[in-house]
Design an enzyme around this catalytic site. Structure first.
Site, mmCIF file in Angstrom:
data_model
loop_
_atom_site.group_PDB
_atom_site.id
_atom_site.type_symbol
_atom_site.label_atom_id
_atom_site.label_comp_id
_atom_site.label_asym_id
_atom_site.label_seq_id
_atom_site.Cartn_x
_atom_site.Cartn_y
_atom_site.Cartn_z
ATOM 1 N N LYS A 77 -6.485 -7.657 -27.129
ATOM 2 C CA LYS A 77 -5.838 -7.728 -25.817
ATOM 3 C C LYS A 77 -5.839 -9.156 -25.272
ATOM 4 O O LYS A 77 -4.825 -9.642 -24.771
ATOM 5 C CB LYS A 77 -6.526 -6.767 -24.840
ATOM 6 N N THR A 78 -6.976 -9.831 -25.382
ATOM 7 C CA THR A 78 -7.044 -11.221 -24.909
ATOM 8 C C THR A 78 -6.131 -12.114 -25.733
ATOM 9 O O THR A 78 -5.448 -13.000 -25.188
ATOM 10 C CB THR A 78 -8.492 -11.730 -24.990
ATOM 11 N N ASP A 122 -9.200 -9.576 -17.353
ATOM 12 C CA ASP A 122 -9.835 -8.659 -18.308
ATOM 13 C C ASP A 122 -10.624 -7.596 -17.539
ATOM 14 O O ASP A 122 -11.110 -7.851 -16.436
ATOM 15 C CB ASP A 122 -10.761 -9.446 -19.230
ATOM 16 N N THR A 171 -10.243 -1.357 -21.079
ATOM 17 C CA THR A 171 -10.717 -0.456 -22.126
ATOM 18 C C THR A 171 -10.762 0.980 -21.623
ATOM 19 O O THR A 171 -11.027 1.891 -22.397
ATOM 20 C CB THR A 171 -12.127 -0.874 -22.583
ATOM 21 N N ARG A 230 -12.192 -7.737 -34.474
ATOM 22 C CA ARG A 230 -13.351 -8.528 -34.050
ATOM 23 C C ARG A 230 -14.540 -8.273 -34.962
ATOM 24 O O ARG A 230 -15.260 -9.192 -35.356
ATOM 25 C CB ARG A 230 -13.712 -8.210 -32.601
#
Length: 353
Positions: A77-78, A122, A171, A230
């Site tokens: 997302k980032t 975020d 999230t 990640r």
């Protein structure tokens, strides 16, 4: 990289398979993030949708609609927020929901934005309610009303803002209020990655890190990454250390397997705590059903840790089921631990939780 002094061995092992970003992850990810939509691997539908959104805005010479990206941690997302700013050729300001405690905090950020800049928030579902209400007019009318004074003499002073694009990441999309969610023109749901996509990500990252890796080595890492880039990149860095110290520097399937075994990450991507939960269910409680608090006591962890860190992947992997009577180990969990499951009647209670 050595284990930090403030991590226990078990915490360090669990951190390898945690989807949430640590400060070390953020530093390591800076050099391997894709910079363009065309470089992003996976998420093909969301990529195509964002591409159309940005191209349409470019042709109109206007800021694109506000974007909301939702999905589990570690899916990009980032990265997509940064790419939106890069594709538009504008700057990006980054903050998080918990950091915005007052409406004045948000007003200071909004009034400092340049024309058409991107604001990335975020964990936007955790923004304070007064700040959220200020965000409504900012998103719709590019204006904020600053209250001066208190009581009957208070005055609202409208401040015009430069046009901007808000990219929100969450999230837990269900925790967003309806008024905030409705003000986003685009909602993108990010999905977990398949093994082929993760293998491509590992291979790309290895090239950037100047690490020799063969296809089977990349596949070994990808298969233990829980569908999350990640985690794949984090495991790659640990396998790189093993390959450089205890092998010839080339990551093969055997080197990757030996390295991840050393770090207690098994072939499904389960770590020590995941397996402890399954062993407690199968060994101590004969498969369940058993309550969350009881499991947490059995493995020496907090209930929140078991529920939020372990359970999502165990459920998704088909190793644990949630029933009205409690948690139950599935037949796959028994087989994974090398045990024989009880009869089918003993595996599940009725219904789902």
């Amino acid at each position: 990289m050595e284990r930090p002094d403030d991590y226990s061995a078990e915490e360090w092992t669990a951190a390898l398979t945690a989807a949430e970003a640590t400060e070390l992850d953020r530093l390591a990810e800076e050099g391997i993030r894709p910079g363009k939509l065309d470089d992003v691997i996976g998420q093909s539908r969301v990529r195509e949708q964002i591409s159309l959104l940005l191209e349409g805005a470019r042709r109109r010479g206007a800021s694109p609609d506000h974007l909301l990206l939702s999905g589990p941690p570690g899916l990009g997302k980032t990265t997509l927020a940064m790419i939106v700013a890069a594709e538009l050729g504008v700057g990006m300001r980054q903050t998080s929901g918990p950091a915005i405690e007052r409406s004045g905090d948000l007003a200071a950020i909004l009034t400092s934005l340049g024309p058409n800049e991107v604001l990335f928030i975020d964990e936007i579902h955790r923004i304070a309610r007064p700040a959220e209400e200020l965000l409504y007019t900012a998103m719709e009318d590019f204006r904020v009303d600053v209250i001066v004074g208190k009581g009957p003499g208070a005055t609202a002073i409208p401040l015009e803002l430069e046009p901007f694009t808000l990219v929100g990441a969450t999230t837990r999309a269900g925790l967003l209020t309806g008024p905030l969610r409705d003000r986003f023109g685009f909602l993108g749901q990010l999905e977990f990655y398949n093994d082929a996509e993760l293998e491509a990500i590992v291979t790309r990252s290895a090239g950037i890190l100047d690490v020799a890796i063969d296809p089977k080595g990349a596949a070994e890492i990808a298969g233990r990454s829980r569908g999350t880039p990640r985690i794949a990149n984090r495991l790659l860095r640990r396998v790189r250390d093993f390959a450089q110290v205890r092998a010839d520097g080339v990551i093969t399937a055997k080197v990757a397997s030996d390295a991840l075994a050393l770090y207690d990450v098994d072939e499904l991507g389960l770590d020590r705590l995941d397996r402890a939960v399954l062993r407690a269910l199968c060994g101590t409680f004969n498969g369940g059903p058993v309550g969350l608090t009881t499991i947490a006591v059995a493995v020496g962890e907090q209930p929140d840790t078991v529920e939020e860190v372990c359970e999502p992947f165990l459920v998704r992997a088909g190793l644990l089921a949630r029933t009205p009577r409690g948690r139950v180990a599935t037949a796959a969990a028994w087989h994974h631990l090398g045990l024989n499951p009880p009869s089918a009647e003993g595996l599940f209670g009725s219904g789902d939780a």
